[in-house]
Design an enzyme around this catalytic site. Structure first.
Site, mmCIF file in Angstrom:
data_model
loop_
_atom_site.group_PDB
_atom_site.id
_atom_site.type_symbol
_atom_site.label_atom_id
_atom_site.label_comp_id
_atom_site.label_asym_id
_atom_site.label_seq_id
_atom_site.Cartn_x
_atom_site.Cartn_y
_atom_site.Cartn_z
ATOM 1 N N THR A 221 0.820 -1.222 0.000
ATOM 2 C CA THR A 221 0.000 0.000 0.000
ATOM 3 C C THR A 221 0.852 1.271 0.000
ATOM 4 O O THR A 221 0.360 2.335 0.342
ATOM 5 C CB THR A 221 -0.920 0.018 1.230
ATOM 6 N N CYS A 226 -0.973 9.455 -1.449
ATOM 7 C CA CYS A 226 -0.520 10.313 -2.559
ATOM 8 C C CYS A 226 -1.344 10.047 -3.812
ATOM 9 O O CYS A 226 -1.763 10.974 -4.515
ATOM 10 C CB CYS A 226 0.955 10.047 -2.868
#
Length: 278
Positions: A221, A226
């Site tokens: 992950t 972002c």
């Protein structure tokens, strides 16, 4: 006789990412550019910091100067003006002040602020003296902020354990900005850190909206925060309204997670290119 023909230029949606660089390519500027490209958006970037990091964590951070930050803003906004802006890692007070000054100077629009305070691996990315400026000066300029549960807890002062706590936290954060004259952003609390589900909660113009998503059981992950914020900025630049932008961004990141890349010895990156390689 040949006549001169005027070539019609095609308008391409443009999005700007303002964030730190991740040399391993999974998060930060690199993840943002991959996301924007995959969604059909032209990406430009303003780098705030250089990080030495990989899937195991952040090793070191080198902050760029205020002068160089200003030069990057001038270069971008005076040439290819962005339709939307995503702001990620801003590690110190001077950089946050510079971003606020330049966003106002160039009248930036459709701003997505991901209030990155701690990395997924637990590294502190935002210095304490920068938090008050982020909270009081940068966030009010945002169209939407995208805190995860730990960040929403810090912004609200409330420990978040479940969906009811997410709702309370969203209202507490909103109340802080309802009293300010310089801006009141929409608030998207990301539920990925929740043990219950991966649902996100949006508070926008006083209205609550849940974005229901299946939890992807995937340890890879790195860069999810972002990626989501840059996807939202991408869809805003494409002309979607905020709710639609979030909905499509969630679909994009869910599929990027489903690819389950297994790169590196730690929390690996997403497949940002799944839309163009499927």
């Amino acid at each position: 006789m040949n006549k001169d023909k005027t070539i019609e230029k095609k308008k391409i949606p443009c999005a700007l990412t303002i964030a730190g660089s991740d040399c391993s390519g999974g998060a930060g500027i690199q993840a943002d550019i991959k996301t924007m490209l995959s969604l059909g958006v032209y990406a430009s970037s303003i780098i705030t910091s250089l990080t030495a990091q990989n899937t195991l964590g952040v090793r070191d951070i080198f902050n760029l100067t205020r002068h160089f930050l200003n030069e990057q803003f001038d270069a971008v906004f005076t040439d290819i003006y962005p339709d939307a802006v995503k702001i990620g890692m801003v590690s110190n007070k001077e950089i946050v002040e510079g971003i606020v000054e330049n966003l106002k100077k160039y009248k930036a629009k459709k701003i997505v602020v991901d209030p990155v305070m701690v990395s997924t691996s637990g590294s502190v990315l935002l210095q304490e003296d920068a938090i008050s400026i982020l909270v009081n000066e940068l966030i009010p300029l945002a169209t939407v902020i995208t805190p995860n549960i730990p960040e929403a807890s810090k912004l609200s002062g409330l420990e978040i354990k479940n969906r009811k706590d997410m709702i309370k936290a969203a209202y507490l954060i909103d109340e802080n900005y309802s009293k300010k004259s310089n801006g009141r952003p929409a608030i998207l609390i990301k539920g990925g850190h929740s043990i219950e589900d991966a649902n996100d909660l949006l508070l926008y113009n006083g209205e609550l909206t849940w974005f229901e998503n299946e939890r992807i059981h995937n340890d890879n992950t790195h860069g999810t925060g972002c990626t989501l914020s840059s996807a939202i900025a991408s869809y805003l630049s494409l002309g979607y309204d905020l709710k639609e932008a979030i909905k499509h961004a969630k679909e994009y990141i869910t599929n990027a997670l489903k690819c389950d890349f297994d790169l590196g010895a730690g929390s690996g990156p997403l497949n940002h290119a799944w839309k163009i390689t499927a």
